[in-house]
Structures are given as C-alpha cells and as structure tokens.
Write a protein that holds these residues in place. Structure first.
Motif, mmCIF file in Angstrom:
data_model
loop_
_atom_site.group_PDB
_atom_site.id
_atom_site.type_symbol
_atom_site.label_atom_id
_atom_site.label_comp_id
_atom_site.label_asym_id
_atom_site.label_seq_id
_atom_site.Cartn_x
_atom_site.Cartn_y
_atom_site.Cartn_z
ATOM 1 N N ALA A 88 42.686 42.017 39.185
ATOM 2 C CA ALA A 88 41.598 42.402 40.148
ATOM 3 C C ALA A 88 41.547 43.971 40.225
ATOM 4 C CB ALA A 88 41.708 41.920 41.473
ATOM 5 N N PRO A 89 40.417 44.507 40.530
ATOM 6 C CA PRO A 89 40.213 45.969 40.505
ATOM 7 C C PRO A 89 41.212 46.476 41.714
ATOM 8 C CG PRO A 89 38.463 45.005 41.007
ATOM 9 C CD PRO A 89 38.995 43.866 40.422
ATOM 10 N N SER A 90 41.672 47.609 41.584
ATOM 11 C CA SER A 90 42.526 48.210 42.823
ATOM 12 C C SER A 90 41.551 48.818 43.834
ATOM 13 C CB SER A 90 43.604 49.043 42.189
ATOM 14 O OG SER A 90 42.930 50.284 41.540
ATOM 15 N N VAL A 91 40.287 48.628 43.451
ATOM 16 C CA VAL A 91 39.304 49.380 44.527
ATOM 17 C C VAL A 91 37.957 48.943 44.178
ATOM 18 C CG1 VAL A 91 38.998 51.355 43.075
ATOM 19 C CG2 VAL A 91 38.326 51.538 45.522
ATOM 20 N N PHE A 92 37.259 48.643 45.109
ATOM 21 C CA PHE A 92 35.834 47.927 45.211
ATOM 22 C C PHE A 92 35.021 49.111 45.053
ATOM 23 C CE2 PHE A 92 32.073 46.234 47.485
ATOM 24 C CZ PHE A 92 31.971 45.125 46.663
#
Length: 136
Positions: free
Chosen positions: A99-103
């Motif tokens: 999953a991405p580390s930042v939205f």
C-alpha cells in the motif's frame, strides 16, 4: 520589502503522526494578482530541522492570492523506508503490504492576502490527512 505594499508568508510543518517537525519537505510558493490571473512561480525552499521554511521568496507587489505547494510524498517515503529498515523482524501482518505510504502525495494550500499583512500558514500533517490554519 515594503510591508505597506506587499504581504509576506511563512510556514512550518508538524508531523502529527510522530509529534515532531517534518524536516526536508520541499515547499514551493506561487502568487497571482486577482482570481483570473495566471499563477507566477516564485521559488521554493525545504523545511529545516524545526519544520520551518525560513527563506521563502518575497511576494510581488499586487499579489492577492498565494499558493503553497508541499511535496509530502518523498518525506513519508523516506520515513517509511527508515522504519522498515529498523523493523525487518516485524511479524508478517506488520510488514508493508504494498500500500502507498501516504494518501495525499502533495498538499496545495491557496489563500487570499492583502498588502502589509504577514501570513503564517502551519501545516499539521500525517500520512492520511492534514489540517491547515492561519497562524501568527
């Protein structure tokens, strides 16, 4: 810079996920004179160890709108890489799932200014949200 004909801007970033200043975040400043005018890129800086940008460019005379662009994705990617390196022995459920580390990879804050005023715009940041306000 004449405070009677221009506004001034400062900012700082607090990473609320760790309760500390966010160091090394690139910040770019743009301004325009009126809603219909084109944005003029003025330059940028990066946050220091205190999360502050102490050398943002001066605003041009006649600026009515300002935009601060914060490049937060590289900051969180670096933070995530350090955390993973420190925690290689974590249980599988705690490992990166891809999953991405930042939205929000970047945050753009646009606000109106009037000549002679100073605008301090703090950014409270975490990987999945942010808040901003006019400080003092």
């Amino acid at each position: 810079m004449s405070t009677s004909t221009t506004a001034s801007v400062s900012t700082h970033i607090l990473d609320t996920s760790i309760g500390r200043p966010a160091e090394g975040v690139a910040v770019h400043l743009s301004a325009r004179s009126g809603r219909a005018a084109d944005w003029q890129a003025l330059g940028g800086s990066a946050t220091d160890a205190d999360g502050r940008c102490k050398d943002l460019p001066a605003l041009p005379e006649g600026a009515t709108h300002v935009r601060l662009d914060f490049a937060v994705e590289p900051y969180f990617e670096e933070k995530s890489a350090k955390k993973q390196a420190d925690a290689q022995q974590d249980a599988p459920a705690n490992r990166d799932s891809g999953a991405p580390s930042v939205f929000f990879p970047e945050v753009a804050i646009t606000f109106a200014v009037v000549p002679g005023e100073h605008y301090h715009v703090p950014l409270l940041l975490n990987p999945f949200g942010y808040s901003v306000y006019r400080g003092s």
